[in-house]
Each structure stands twice: as C-alpha cells, then as structure tokens.
Design a protein around this motif. Structure first.
Motif, mmCIF file in Angstrom:
data_model
loop_
_atom_site.group_PDB
_atom_site.id
_atom_site.type_symbol
_atom_site.label_atom_id
_atom_site.label_comp_id
_atom_site.label_asym_id
_atom_site.label_seq_id
_atom_site.Cartn_x
_atom_site.Cartn_y
_atom_site.Cartn_z
ATOM 1 N N GLY A 12 -41.986 -12.664 -30.435
ATOM 2 C CA GLY A 12 -42.902 -12.677 -28.983
ATOM 3 C C GLY A 12 -41.775 -12.784 -27.900
ATOM 4 O O GLY A 12 -40.489 -13.056 -28.123
ATOM 5 N N ILE A 13 -42.361 -12.260 -26.840
ATOM 6 C CA ILE A 13 -41.420 -12.265 -25.426
ATOM 7 C C ILE A 13 -42.187 -12.553 -24.352
ATOM 8 O O ILE A 13 -43.506 -12.060 -24.299
ATOM 9 N N GLU A 14 -41.608 -13.268 -23.399
ATOM 10 C CA GLU A 14 -42.320 -13.402 -21.953
ATOM 11 C C GLU A 14 -41.313 -13.331 -21.083
ATOM 12 O O GLU A 14 -40.118 -13.956 -21.176
ATOM 13 N N VAL A 15 -41.628 -12.889 -19.754
ATOM 14 C CA VAL A 15 -40.735 -12.904 -18.705
ATOM 15 C C VAL A 15 -41.166 -13.648 -17.948
ATOM 16 O O VAL A 15 -42.372 -13.236 -17.261
ATOM 17 N N SER A 19 -36.930 -16.535 -16.224
ATOM 18 C CA SER A 19 -36.264 -16.431 -17.420
ATOM 19 C C SER A 19 -36.817 -15.276 -18.271
ATOM 20 O O SER A 19 -38.027 -14.868 -18.200
ATOM 21 N N ILE A 20 -36.008 -15.226 -19.153
ATOM 22 C CA ILE A 20 -36.577 -14.016 -20.409
ATOM 23 C C ILE A 20 -36.757 -14.946 -21.468
ATOM 24 O O ILE A 20 -35.711 -15.521 -22.189
ATOM 25 N N VAL A 21 -37.744 -15.323 -22.308
ATOM 26 C CA VAL A 21 -37.833 -16.083 -23.265
ATOM 27 C C VAL A 21 -38.599 -15.643 -24.189
ATOM 28 O O VAL A 21 -39.529 -14.749 -24.560
ATOM 29 N N ALA A 22 -37.896 -15.784 -25.499
ATOM 30 C CA ALA A 22 -38.118 -14.954 -26.691
ATOM 31 C C ALA A 22 -38.432 -16.031 -27.813
ATOM 32 O O ALA A 22 -37.631 -17.079 -28.141
ATOM 33 N N ASP A 23 -39.581 -15.643 -28.825
ATOM 34 C CA ASP A 23 -40.028 -16.439 -29.737
ATOM 35 C C ASP A 23 -39.200 -15.863 -30.762
ATOM 36 O O ASP A 23 -39.407 -14.646 -31.061
ATOM 37 N N LEU A 24 -38.522 -16.442 -31.886
ATOM 38 C CA LEU A 24 -38.042 -16.020 -32.882
ATOM 39 C C LEU A 24 -38.662 -16.427 -34.301
ATOM 40 O O LEU A 24 -39.440 -17.412 -34.311
ATOM 41 N N SER A 25 -38.429 -15.507 -35.218
ATOM 42 C CA SER A 25 -39.192 -15.560 -36.250
ATOM 43 C C SER A 25 -38.886 -16.891 -37.040
ATOM 44 O O SER A 25 -39.850 -17.446 -38.023
ATOM 45 N N SER A 31 -34.278 -18.775 -24.404
ATOM 46 C CA SER A 31 -34.254 -17.990 -23.136
ATOM 47 C C SER A 31 -32.744 -17.873 -22.311
ATOM 48 O O SER A 31 -31.783 -18.479 -22.835
ATOM 49 N N VAL A 32 -32.871 -16.608 -21.765
ATOM 50 C CA VAL A 32 -31.585 -16.729 -20.763
ATOM 51 C C VAL A 32 -32.402 -16.101 -19.229
ATOM 52 O O VAL A 32 -33.352 -15.976 -19.107
ATOM 53 N N PRO A 33 -31.365 -16.360 -18.741
ATOM 54 C CA PRO A 33 -31.863 -16.153 -17.031
ATOM 55 C C PRO A 33 -32.191 -14.717 -16.793
ATOM 56 O O PRO A 33 -31.836 -13.846 -17.346
#
Length: 93
Positions: A12-15, A19-25, A31-33
């Motif tokens: 999953g990903i949300e901007v 931030s850029i926020v990623a959900d990992l398996s 998150s990164v800026p």
C-alpha cells in the motif's frame, strides 16, 4: 545484502502533504519526505492518488506523471533529483 531489503514488498502507498508512506508486506510502515520525488511534489493531489504497485510490490508507478519509486530506494534513502535543466526552467518561470 540484507533480506530485510530484498524481501520487502510494498502492499500500500499513500502520498500525504509532506511524505510518501509505504505499507510493507512484513508489517513495516516506512516513509520518506515528499520532496524526495520532485514529480510527486509538483503533482496535483488527484494525480498522486492514481498509482500502480509494480513488480510484485518492488515499486510504485504513477502513470500520469511518469514517476517510479522502489522500496529499495525508500529503504536505502535514495531521493530522485530534479534534472538541472528543470531547475533552471523552474527558477525562470
């Protein structure tokens, strides 16, 4: 190379605004800026919401703005740099 990096998959990903926020398996959330992706920074909110998870979760692609971000890049802290020619054009705009 650590399996924590090579086995990581984005599910999953949300901007957000910043931030850029990623959900990992494996349950991690990283998150990164947002500034790390000049294309996403310049994109409209609606464009940021239209993405595809690619490569079995190895990355994310935003077709409208032609941006790709990999889980490896996020975990290793590798931002996308704006091309110098774009910096010049932007300053003069």
């Amino acid at each position: 190379m650590s399996t924590a990096v090579t086995d990581a998959r984005i599910v999953g990903i949300e901007v957000t605004k910043n931030s850029i926020v990623a959900d990992l398996s494996d349950g991690r959330v990283i998150s990164v800026p947002l500034a790390w992706s000049w294309r996403l920074s310049d994109a409209k909110p609606a464009q940021r919401k239209r993405f595809e998870i690619i490569g079995n979760g190895e990355g994310v692609h935003w077709p409208e703005i032609d941006e790709d971000i990999s889980v490896r890049g996020m975990l290793h802290g590798i931002p996308a740099r704006r091309p110098k020619s774009m910096k010049t054009k932007r300053k003069g705009a």
